[in-house]
Motif scaffolding. Structure first.
Motif, PDB file in Angstrom:
ATOM      1  N   SER A 104      13.316 127.030 -26.195  1.00  0.00           N
ATOM      2  CA  SER A 104      13.001 125.917 -25.304  1.00  0.00           C
ATOM      3  C   SER A 104      13.659 125.750 -24.073  1.00  0.00           C
ATOM      4  N   ARG A 105      15.076 126.773 -23.959  1.00  0.00           N
ATOM      5  CA  ARG A 105      15.878 126.894 -23.018  1.00  0.00           C
ATOM      6  C   ARG A 105      15.483 127.615 -21.787  1.00  0.00           C
ATOM      7  N   PHE A 106      14.243 128.238 -21.536  1.00  0.00           N
ATOM      8  CA  PHE A 106      13.958 129.029 -20.680  1.00  0.00           C
ATOM      9  C   PHE A 106      13.500 128.456 -19.549  1.00  0.00           C
TER      10      PHE A 106
ATOM     11  N   PHE B 150      17.304 132.844 -23.834  1.00  0.00           N
ATOM     12  CA  PHE B 150      17.711 132.662 -22.545  1.00  0.00           C
ATOM     13  C   PHE B 150      18.809 131.392 -22.263  1.00  0.00           C
ATOM     14  N   ASP B 151      19.720 131.491 -21.421  1.00  0.00           N
ATOM     15  CA  ASP B 151      20.814 130.678 -21.106  1.00  0.00           C
ATOM     16  C   ASP B 151      20.884 130.597 -19.606  1.00  0.00           C
ATOM     17  N   GLY B 152      21.838 129.639 -19.237  1.00  0.00           N
ATOM     18  CA  GLY B 152      22.167 129.762 -17.860  1.00  0.00           C
ATOM     19  C   GLY B 152      20.930 128.988 -17.018  1.00  0.00           C
ATOM     20  N   THR B 153      20.139 128.218 -17.750  1.00  0.00           N
ATOM     21  CA  THR B 153      19.082 127.723 -17.077  1.00  0.00           C
ATOM     22  C   THR B 153      18.905 126.208 -16.675  1.00  0.00           C
ATOM     23  N   TRP B 154      20.385 125.448 -16.658  1.00  0.00           N
ATOM     24  CA  TRP B 154      20.485 124.183 -16.595  1.00  0.00           C
ATOM     25  C   TRP B 154      20.483 123.673 -14.897  1.00  0.00           C
ATOM     26  N   ASP B 155      21.098 124.590 -14.248  1.00  0.00           N
ATOM     27  CA  ASP B 155      21.044 124.474 -12.853  1.00  0.00           C
ATOM     28  C   ASP B 155      19.753 124.030 -11.926  1.00  0.00           C
TER      29      ASP B 155
ATOM     30  N   LEU C 121      17.101 139.399 -27.715  1.00  0.00           N
ATOM     31  CA  LEU C 121      18.185 139.839 -26.404  1.00  0.00           C
ATOM     32  C   LEU C 121      18.444 138.453 -25.670  1.00  0.00           C
ATOM     33  N   TYR C 122      19.676 138.173 -25.713  1.00  0.00           N
ATOM     34  CA  TYR C 122      20.365 137.045 -24.900  1.00  0.00           C
ATOM     35  C   TYR C 122      20.383 137.412 -23.291  1.00  0.00           C
ATOM     36  N   PHE C 123      19.796 136.470 -22.413  1.00  0.00           N
ATOM     37  CA  PHE C 123      19.914 136.753 -21.194  1.00  0.00           C
ATOM     38  C   PHE C 123      20.285 135.719 -20.331  1.00  0.00           C
TER      39      PHE C 123
ATOM     40  N   LYS D  77      23.417 140.374 -20.752  1.00  0.00           N
ATOM     41  CA  LYS D  77      23.924 139.823 -19.286  1.00  0.00           C
ATOM     42  C   LYS D  77      24.418 138.660 -19.530  1.00  0.00           C
ATOM     43  N   HIS D  78      25.662 138.111 -19.743  1.00  0.00           N
ATOM     44  CA  HIS D  78      26.036 136.938 -19.536  1.00  0.00           C
ATOM     45  C   HIS D  78      26.349 136.380 -18.099  1.00  0.00           C
ATOM     46  N   HIS D  79      27.023 134.983 -18.093  1.00  0.00           N
ATOM     47  CA  HIS D  79      26.952 134.581 -16.784  1.00  0.00           C
ATOM     48  C   HIS D  79      27.541 135.384 -15.444  1.00  0.00           C
TER      49      HIS D  79
ATOM     50  N   ILE E   1      25.909 137.824 -30.974  1.00  0.00           N
ATOM     51  CA  ILE E   1      26.952 138.688 -30.469  1.00  0.00           C
ATOM     52  C   ILE E   1      27.293 138.372 -29.016  1.00  0.00           C
ATOM     53  N   HIS E   2      28.532 137.881 -28.928  1.00  0.00           N
ATOM     54  CA  HIS E   2      28.884 137.646 -27.144  1.00  0.00           C
ATOM     55  C   HIS E   2      29.832 138.828 -27.104  1.00  0.00           C
ATOM     56  N   TRP E   3      29.478 139.773 -26.010  1.00  0.00           N
ATOM     57  CA  TRP E   3      30.204 140.955 -25.712  1.00  0.00           C
ATOM     58  C   TRP E   3      30.184 141.104 -24.266  1.00  0.00           C
TER      59      TRP E   3
ATOM     60  N   ALA F 222      36.199 131.652 -23.664  1.00  0.00           N
ATOM     61  CA  ALA F 222      36.693 132.764 -23.189  1.00  0.00           C
ATOM     62  C   ALA F 222      35.818 133.472 -22.173  1.00  0.00           C
ATOM     63  N   GLU F 223      34.300 133.503 -22.470  1.00  0.00           N
ATOM     64  CA  GLU F 223      33.305 134.062 -21.593  1.00  0.00           C
ATOM     65  C   GLU F 223      33.295 133.439 -20.211  1.00  0.00           C
ATOM     66  N   TRP F 224      33.910 132.360 -20.152  1.00  0.00           N
ATOM     67  CA  TRP F 224      33.831 131.391 -18.839  1.00  0.00           C
ATOM     68  C   TRP F 224      34.984 131.886 -18.135  1.00  0.00           C
TER      69      TRP F 224
HETATM   70  C1  LIG Z   1      25.814 130.160 -26.506  1.00  0.00           C
HETATM   71  C2  LIG Z   1      26.455 129.585 -25.361  1.00  0.00           C
HETATM   72  O1  LIG Z   1      25.639 128.842 -24.387  1.00  0.00           O
HETATM   73  C3  LIG Z   1      26.031 128.564 -23.199  1.00  0.00           C
HETATM   74  N1  LIG Z   1      25.781 127.444 -22.830  1.00  0.00           N
HETATM   75  O2  LIG Z   1      24.842 126.577 -23.390  1.00  0.00           O
HETATM   76  C4  LIG Z   1      24.332 125.343 -23.019  1.00  0.00           C
HETATM   77  O3  LIG Z   1      23.614 124.864 -23.664  1.00  0.00           O
HETATM   78  N2  LIG Z   1      25.174 124.825 -21.957  1.00  0.00           N
HETATM   79  C5  LIG Z   1      24.862 123.354 -21.678  1.00  0.00           C
HETATM   80  C6  LIG Z   1      24.372 122.477 -22.424  1.00  0.00           C
HETATM   81  C7  LIG Z   1      24.131 121.225 -22.127  1.00  0.00           C
HETATM   82  C8  LIG Z   1      24.232 120.973 -20.637  1.00  0.00           C
HETATM   83  C9  LIG Z   1      24.713 121.924 -19.858  1.00  0.00           C
HETATM   84  C10 LIG Z   1      24.872 123.184 -20.383  1.00  0.00           C
HETATM   85  C11 LIG Z   1      26.974 129.308 -22.404  1.00  0.00           C
HETATM   86  O4  LIG Z   1      27.599 128.685 -21.309  1.00  0.00           O
HETATM   87  C12 LIG Z   1      28.033 129.982 -23.333  1.00  0.00           C
HETATM   88  O5  LIG Z   1      29.170 130.553 -22.761  1.00  0.00           O
HETATM   89  C13 LIG Z   1      27.527 130.631 -24.743  1.00  0.00           C
HETATM   90  O6  LIG Z   1      26.829 131.588 -24.231  1.00  0.00           O
END
Ligand SMILES: C[C@@H]1O/C(=N\OC(=O)Nc2ccccc2)[C@@H](O)[C@H](O)[C@@H]1O
Length: 473
Positions: free
Chosen positions: A250-252, A217-222, A166-168, A123-125, A54-56, A75-77
């Motif tokens: 593995s994304r944390f 977990f997401d938003g961990t690539w920077d 829980l997505y965070f 909480k999304h980005h 669920i993305h909301w 849309a979520e970006w």
């Molecule tokens: C499930 C998705 O996950 C995301 N991004 O996933 C990524 O894996 N992004 C990514 C992948 C490879 C390189 C850089 C970013 C989010 O940005 C998107 O809005 C959504 O929540």
């Protein structure tokens, strides 16, 4: 080796040595486990087969559009789009009043589809919190809705028997301390505050929703976060201590070499591989013996609600095939729903949930608690195997015109019974065409739905029944 006269050339000496295994790199913050988790919580996770995402959040209000103009990205970006001033987007909090939100309806939709777990954005980005976090004012508590969204959702899914993850998003565009990279002293001071904020919110989530089985977990690539190997490792340890059995992918976190998903020794970080986002592995080697799940959008790349619902919209049969393919390769398939800004689930997604659910009602035995069968892939579709049992399932998408379904089994494995799952009392004829190779005969089925053939097998110790000698080529 190459001998030059009586002496071996240096090249040949090198050639004689076995290819050296890459020396293990000493890591403090790499993976802390080799191989799959064997505890009960993870064994249950491994058998889910099908899940819902669920993305909301506030992004569902504009739904990919602003002032009549379409945003081309996900849309979520939309906050990252120059078409909306950031402050204008942030003030959407004052429009969050989802009068049609009904947690039980969401859970019922997931139940009807046959989902065994759900991953929900807390909480999304954009940093907007669907729970009344005490660490920021950017939450539902300060919206016209006022109430906690996460609690009714967790309760509704728990009641439906669907486990909650829980997505965070670590990346938080609303928090003043967020940085994409840390270049200056100011960055470093700001980011230290951000790290504490992140830790506080995660402990808060695990404390407020103790039945949650995991964190996605997401938003961990920077670079800013990738540089926090020690902090993130300690935080993961703290969370696992607070919530034993917690599932973290593995994304944390990255290791101290900056390696993500797999550490510098190529060992999986976390409990399962989280890299399969809008893509599927093609062969078992692609998953490196790890647990994994694939998260998938219905449109090409829209996680949050998009009014336009544009491009190729996947059909129920496409999504059922992705589910079967995922389970056939030892993973789970997680289908995304993007509820509207008013809290209702759009009709197209409800239709898909019903269609998939109707198929699952008949064929769920081939999906739940099944695993990679270890058999050669055949053109008619995908094999799955009941975990801990002797049943093989043939999930058929491409029925052969001959009505003969090829099956190659390991030596000593025989077929005691074959039948279509929908008609278990009608045995199918099985013809051994070579040693350990069979045709299962099933005349053309009507209809446009994939179907399942069950093979009950047994291991015979003796091989006396073979009528063919091995070719002496
Ligand atoms: C499930 C998705 O996950 C995301 N991004 O996933 C990524 O894996 N992004 C990514 C992948 C490879 C390189 C850089 C970013 C989010 O940005 C998107 O809005 C959504 O929540």
């Amino acid at each position: 080796c190459i001998c030059t006269g009586l002496w071996f050339s240096p090249a040949s000496i090198k050639a004689q040595q076995a290819t050296p295994v890459a020396a293990k790199i000493e890591l403090k913050h790499g993976s802390h486990r080799i191989g799959k988790r064997t505890d009960e919580v993870m064994q249950k996770w491994r058998g889910y087969g099908l899940g819902q995402f669920i993305h909301w959040g506030l992004y569902a209000i504009p739904g990919g559009e602003w002032n009549g103009k379409q945003y081309n990205g996900a849309a979520e970006w939309i906050r990252s789009w120059n078409g909306i001033p950031k402050s204008t987007y942030d003030s959407l909090i004052y429009k969050f009043n989802p009068v049609n939100f009904n947690a039980d309806e969401w859970a019922t939709t997931a139940k009807q589809m046959g989902a065994k777990y759900v991953t929900i954005t807390t909480k999304h980005h954009d940093g907007f919190c669907l729970w009344p976090s005490k660490y920021t004012s950017y939450t539902v508590a300060n919206s016209p809705w006022k109430k906690d969204i996460m609690k009714p959702l967790v309760d509704a899914y728990d009641k439906a028997g669907i486990d909650v993850i829980l997505y965070f998003s670590v990346m938080d565009w609303n928090h003043p301390g967020w940085r994409y990279d840390i270049k200056t002293k100011e960055d470093s001071v700001a980011f230290e505050g951000f790290k504490q904020f992140t830790r506080n919110q995660l402990i808060e989530l695990l404390t407020m929703y103790p039945t949650a089985k995991g964190l996605w977990f997401d938003g961990t690539w920077d670079k800013s976060w990738v540089k926090q190997a020690e902090f993130a490792d300690q935080l993961e340890t703290e969370m696992r201590k607070l919530r034993p059995g917690l599932i973290i992918g593995s994304r944390f976190r990255a290791d101290e070499k900056g390696k993500r998903h797999f550490d510098a020794n190529n060992v999986l970080m976390g409990d399962y591989e989280q890299g399969w986002e809008r893509k599927l592995p093609n062969k078992i080697e692609d998953v490196h013996g790890n647990d994994w799940d694939c998260v998938m959008t219905v449109p090409e790349n829209q996680w949050g609600y998009n009014k336009a619902w544009k491009g190729h919209i996947k059909t129920a049969n496409e999504l059922i095939e992705m589910t079967a393919k995922s389970v056939s390769l030892g993973g789970n398939f997680v289908l995304n729903f993007g509820p509207q800004g008013d809290g209702a689930i759009r009709k197209e997604e409800k239709q898909l949930a019903t269609q998939i659910g109707n198929w699952m009602k008949i064929n769920k035995e081939a999906i739940y608690n099944c695993q990679y069968a270890g058999l050669e892939k055949q053109d008619w579709g995908y094999f799955t195997k009941k975990t801990g049992g002797n049943k093989l399932y043939m999930v058929v998408f491409n029925a052969p015109v001959s009505g003969a379904y090829r099956v190659k089994l390991p030596a000593k494995m025989g077929i005691t019974k074959a039948y279509a799952l929908a008609t278990p009392t009608q045995s199918l004829s099985t013809e051994e065409i070579h040693t350990n190779e069979y045709f299962i005969h099933l005349k053309k089925q009507g209809g446009d739905q994939p179907f399942v053939i069950v093979l009950e097998t047994k291991n015979s110790s003796d091989n006396s029944g073979n009528v063919y000698d091995k070719a002496k080529t």
